[in-house]
Design an enzyme around this catalytic site. Sequence first.
Site, PDB file in Angstrom:
ATOM      1  CD  GLU A  30      -0.952   0.763   3.638  1.00  0.00           C
ATOM      2  OE1 GLU A  30      -1.319   1.937   3.429  1.00  0.00           O
ATOM      3  OE2 GLU A  30      -1.162   0.152   4.704  1.00  0.00           O
ATOM      4  CB  VAL A 111      -5.785  -2.010   4.095  1.00  0.00           C
ATOM      5  CG1 VAL A 111      -6.214  -3.468   3.973  1.00  0.00           C
ATOM      6  CG2 VAL A 111      -4.481  -1.888   4.892  1.00  0.00           C
ATOM      7  CG  ASP A 143     -13.733   6.139  12.605  1.00  0.00           C
ATOM      8  OD1 ASP A 143     -13.574   5.449  11.580  1.00  0.00           O
ATOM      9  OD2 ASP A 143     -12.914   7.001  12.977  1.00  0.00           O
ATOM     10  CE  LYS A 164      -3.553   1.056  12.193  1.00  0.00           C
ATOM     11  NZ  LYS A 164      -3.880   2.136  11.259  1.00  0.00           N
TER      12      LYS A 164
HETATM   13  N1  PSU Z   1      -1.265   1.546   9.702  1.00  0.00           N
HETATM   14  C1  PSU Z   1      -0.160   2.326   9.808  1.00  0.00           C
HETATM   15  N2  PSU Z   1      -0.080   3.408   9.032  1.00  0.00           N
HETATM   16  C2  PSU Z   1      -1.065   3.738   8.154  1.00  0.00           C
HETATM   17  C3  PSU Z   1      -2.240   2.909   8.046  1.00  0.00           C
HETATM   18  C4  PSU Z   1      -2.276   1.830   8.839  1.00  0.00           C
HETATM   19  O1  PSU Z   1       0.734   2.050  10.598  1.00  0.00           O
HETATM   20  O2  PSU Z   1      -0.913   4.732   7.464  1.00  0.00           O
HETATM   21  C5  PSU Z   1      -3.315   3.241   7.031  1.00  0.00           C
HETATM   22  C6  PSU Z   1      -3.636   2.011   6.154  1.00  0.00           C
HETATM   23  O3  PSU Z   1      -3.559   2.408   4.812  1.00  0.00           O
HETATM   24  C7  PSU Z   1      -5.068   1.651   6.529  1.00  0.00           C
HETATM   25  C8  PSU Z   1      -5.617   3.011   6.876  1.00  0.00           C
HETATM   26  O4  PSU Z   1      -5.768   1.047   5.470  1.00  0.00           O
HETATM   27  O5  PSU Z   1      -4.551   3.607   7.619  1.00  0.00           O
HETATM   28  C9  PSU Z   1      -6.890   2.928   7.673  1.00  0.00           C
HETATM   29  O6  PSU Z   1      -7.488   4.194   7.693  1.00  0.00           O
HETATM   30  P1  PSU Z   1      -9.001   4.336   8.206  1.00  0.00           P
HETATM   31  O7  PSU Z   1      -8.935   3.971   9.653  1.00  0.00           O
HETATM   32  O8  PSU Z   1      -9.311   5.800   7.992  1.00  0.00           O
HETATM   33  O9  PSU Z   1      -9.837   3.419   7.374  1.00  0.00           O
HETATM   34 MN    MN Z   2     -12.256   5.735   9.816  1.00  0.00          MN
END
Ligand code: PSU
Ligand code: MN
Length: 309
Positions: A30, A111, A143, A164
């Site tokens: 990604e 992702v 969210d 995470k």
């Molecule tokens: N984990 C990291 N750094 C990141 C991300 C995840 O350590 O930048 C990114 C990935 O691309 C994941 C996105 O798909 O954050 C998720 O964002 P959201 O929670 O807004 O869907």
């Molecule tokens: Mn989000």
Amino acid sequence: MTNAPDHPMLEFTSEIKQALAEGKPVVALESTIITHGMPWPQNMETAQAVETHIRETGAIPATIAIMNGKIKIGLGEADLTVLSKTQDAMKLSRADMAFALSQNHLGSTTVAATMMAAELAGIEVFATGGIGGVHKGGETSMDISADLRELEKTPVIVVCAGAKAILDIQRTLEVLETSGVPVVSIGVDEVPAFWSRDSGIASPLRLDTATEVAHFWNTRKSLGQQGGLLIANPVPEHDQIQSEIMNRYISKAIEEANKQGIKGKAVTPWLLAKIFELSDGDSLSTNVSLICNNARMAGEIAVCLANSK
Ligand code: PSU
Ligand code: MN
């Protein structure tokens, strides 16, 4: 044998195009982690290190981004530099990938968007750091990352270091279970929590080797099952940050984000940047280590899959 892909919006490097046509192992990567996950210059150094780790397993890396109205499968040094330095890239998920293509806007793939692109390109294995999931308080804020929906429908193996710890890991697992997405931890009984190896939450499934993962994937496919597979690969022991320490940074960061009213797509990058600051950069070194570790695991899985065809 992987199909040679020919979608008009895909732009392959010649190495990757040939590898896919010949059924050689390829691993998707990604780019949101480059534009929104890490600061310059560590973002570029990490992107290159990750590619090297994949090559060392015998697989070919394919970093994905939206550039000049195309879905680029594989980025050269010039493209990688542009992405690493820009402040202007859109963070793209399923909802807006086609928007960026239609508007000729520079965009990095999360992702979810990387899985979509990988499927179009005929790539089955993808390495990342952490997936998005249900945020803490997600039961009221709603969210919930589109990454989870994508795992439900798109047939790609995603190798991450667990959810995470800024997320509600238990609820994230519940959503994945409802969606029929297997979560397999590698070599450990607990779901790893990204910066830490332990989360206190039992892993739904456990396997110990890349060969077993490839065999599981082939078995799933032979049953005609749709959707992805989530591999949770724990951060190497010597690079982890203990969860008690991490949780302190996380609580502080979330409290501050709520105070400042950070919402939507901005939440994950904002929290990561805050935690980087609070941990004096330690969170970043751990992030680099776990991504390289995931790249090696994904490379090994891709090699096993190619050998099984
Ligand atoms: N984990 C990291 N750094 C990141 C991300 C995840 O350590 O930048 C990114 C990935 O691309 C994941 C996105 O798909 O954050 C998720 O964002 P959201 O929670 O807004 O869907
Ligand atoms: Mn989000």
